[in-house]
Enzyme design. Structure first.
Site, PDB file in Angstrom:
ATOM      1  CB  CYS A  85     -35.408  -7.599 -29.400  1.00  0.00           C
ATOM      2  SG  CYS A  85     -36.084  -9.678 -29.085  1.00  0.00           S
ATOM      3  CG  HIS A 194     -34.661  -6.105 -25.395  1.00  0.00           C
ATOM      4  ND1 HIS A 194     -35.461  -5.202 -26.091  1.00  0.00           N
ATOM      5  CD2 HIS A 194     -35.147  -7.500 -25.428  1.00  0.00           C
ATOM      6  CE1 HIS A 194     -36.121  -6.729 -27.286  1.00  0.00           C
ATOM      7  NE2 HIS A 194     -35.889  -7.588 -26.876  1.00  0.00           N
ATOM      8  CD  GLU A 196     -34.795  -1.751 -25.799  1.00  0.00           C
ATOM      9  OE1 GLU A 196     -33.376  -2.805 -25.903  1.00  0.00           O
ATOM     10  OE2 GLU A 196     -35.953  -2.666 -26.900  1.00  0.00           O
TER      11      GLU A 196
END
Lengths: 232, 93
Positions: A85, A194, A196
């Protein structure tokens, strides 16, 4: 295996990235933008957030941070670097990856669980996926529209450097549905969604099996661990 | 203290969602004469001493490499503020 996660002023997902590294089985190392020391890490993550409040252009001021000198050198030597991002925006601003990210074509911030197709499963960050595999990870951005000129887009496609493409919905107007790209060597990867945030059951996207059970993001981090251990 | 003005605009071929949103709001508020808006950035830079050729060269570099990103934007004008020398310098594309 030690993976550095760099915190910039305005980073939001640095600790999420550290947690993902830990859950994947490596040791996360918190690094600071104002330092020139990578502390001997084996790989680097530039996390999501709004560094410098997105002033000037998203990622532009962060890309001029002291530590970015070392990041660019390490990337050029072949160290795995993942930009998520805002981190992808920094990699583009630092010219480690081509193209640029502009405001979403519909003008609004968007947050959704996003289906992606893994187009290149041979990078340091995608080796544990199958080419063509569809995965679901969260996406949340206001300026995620990937753009480049036609010649650059053709070259990225021709060289197999489109790493991820949006499936079903193009959430931000990215040209050719591109969600993420890799450099030629396959060590530097940037994407808007994302990984994560999809690493632990109970806290990821919904799946057909159960609510919040999606952990498709974990393999980004296990990929880089496997690659690094294999090369050691 | 001389002020130098740098104008940066999104590339003309790219969609400018900010400008589009502004144009939409103008039309909604009855300004039907507006057919389009594009939104850019203006930087006012102050420097010490005379704006000589070395300063101009450095400002051109700053404008093209830091104030703008050539993938998505163009430096459309740099005004060095010296009317007698011809005020507006249009940067090469």
């Amino acid at each position: 295996m030690r993976v550095g996660v760099i915190t910039f002023p305005g980073s939001l997902d640095d600790r999420d990235a550290q947690r993902a590294v830990r859950l994947a089985g490596a040791e996360p190392v918190a690094l600071w933008h104002g330092s020139h020391d990578l502390e001997g890490v084996d790989a680097l993550i530039l996390p999501g957030g709004f560094s410098y409040g997105d002033y000037l252009r998203c990622g532009a001021i962060a890309s001029l941070s002291p530590i970015m000198t070392e990041v660019v050198d390490a990337a050029n030597r072949g160290m795995p670097v993942l930009g998520i991002c805002n981190g992808f925006q920094m990699l583009a601003e630092a010219h480690l990856l081509e193209g640029g990210l502009i405001r979403n074509d519909h003008g609004s911030f968007i947050c959704r669980d996003q289906v992606l197709r893994v187009e290149n499963a041979s990078t340091d960050w995608t080796a544990e996926f199958e080419a063509g595999e569809q995965i679901t990870i969260p996406l949340k951005n206001g300026e995620g529209g990937f753009i480049a000129d036609d010649e650059t887009l053709d070259r990225l496609e021709g060289e197999g450097r489109v790493a991820f493409r949006y499936v079903d919905v193009n959430p931000n107007g990215s040209l050719r549905d591109i969600a993420g790209i890799t450099n030629a060597r396959g060590n530097v990867v940037g994407l808007m969604p994302h990984p994560e945030h999809a690493v632990e059951p109970g806290f990821g996207p919904d799946t057909a099996a159960a609510m919040r059970s999606g952990v498709d993001g974990l393999r980004f981090f296990t990929s880089v661990i496997q690659r690094t251990l294999a090369a050691a | 203290m001389p002020t130098i003005v740098v104008d940066v605009m999104p590339k003309p071929e790219l969609l400018d969602p900010q400008g589009k949103a502004v144009a939409g709001a103008l039309n909604r508020t009855g300004h039907s004469l507006v057919t389009g808006v594009r939104q850019g950035k203006r930087f006012e830079i102050t420097v010490d001493g005379p704006v000589d050729e070395a300063v101009r060269a450095e400002i051109r570099t700053i404008a093209e490499e830091i104030l703008s990103n050539s993938v998505i934007e163009d430096v459309v004008a740099i005004d060095f503020g010296d009317a007698e020398l011809g005020a507006d310098e249009t940067a090469e594309a």
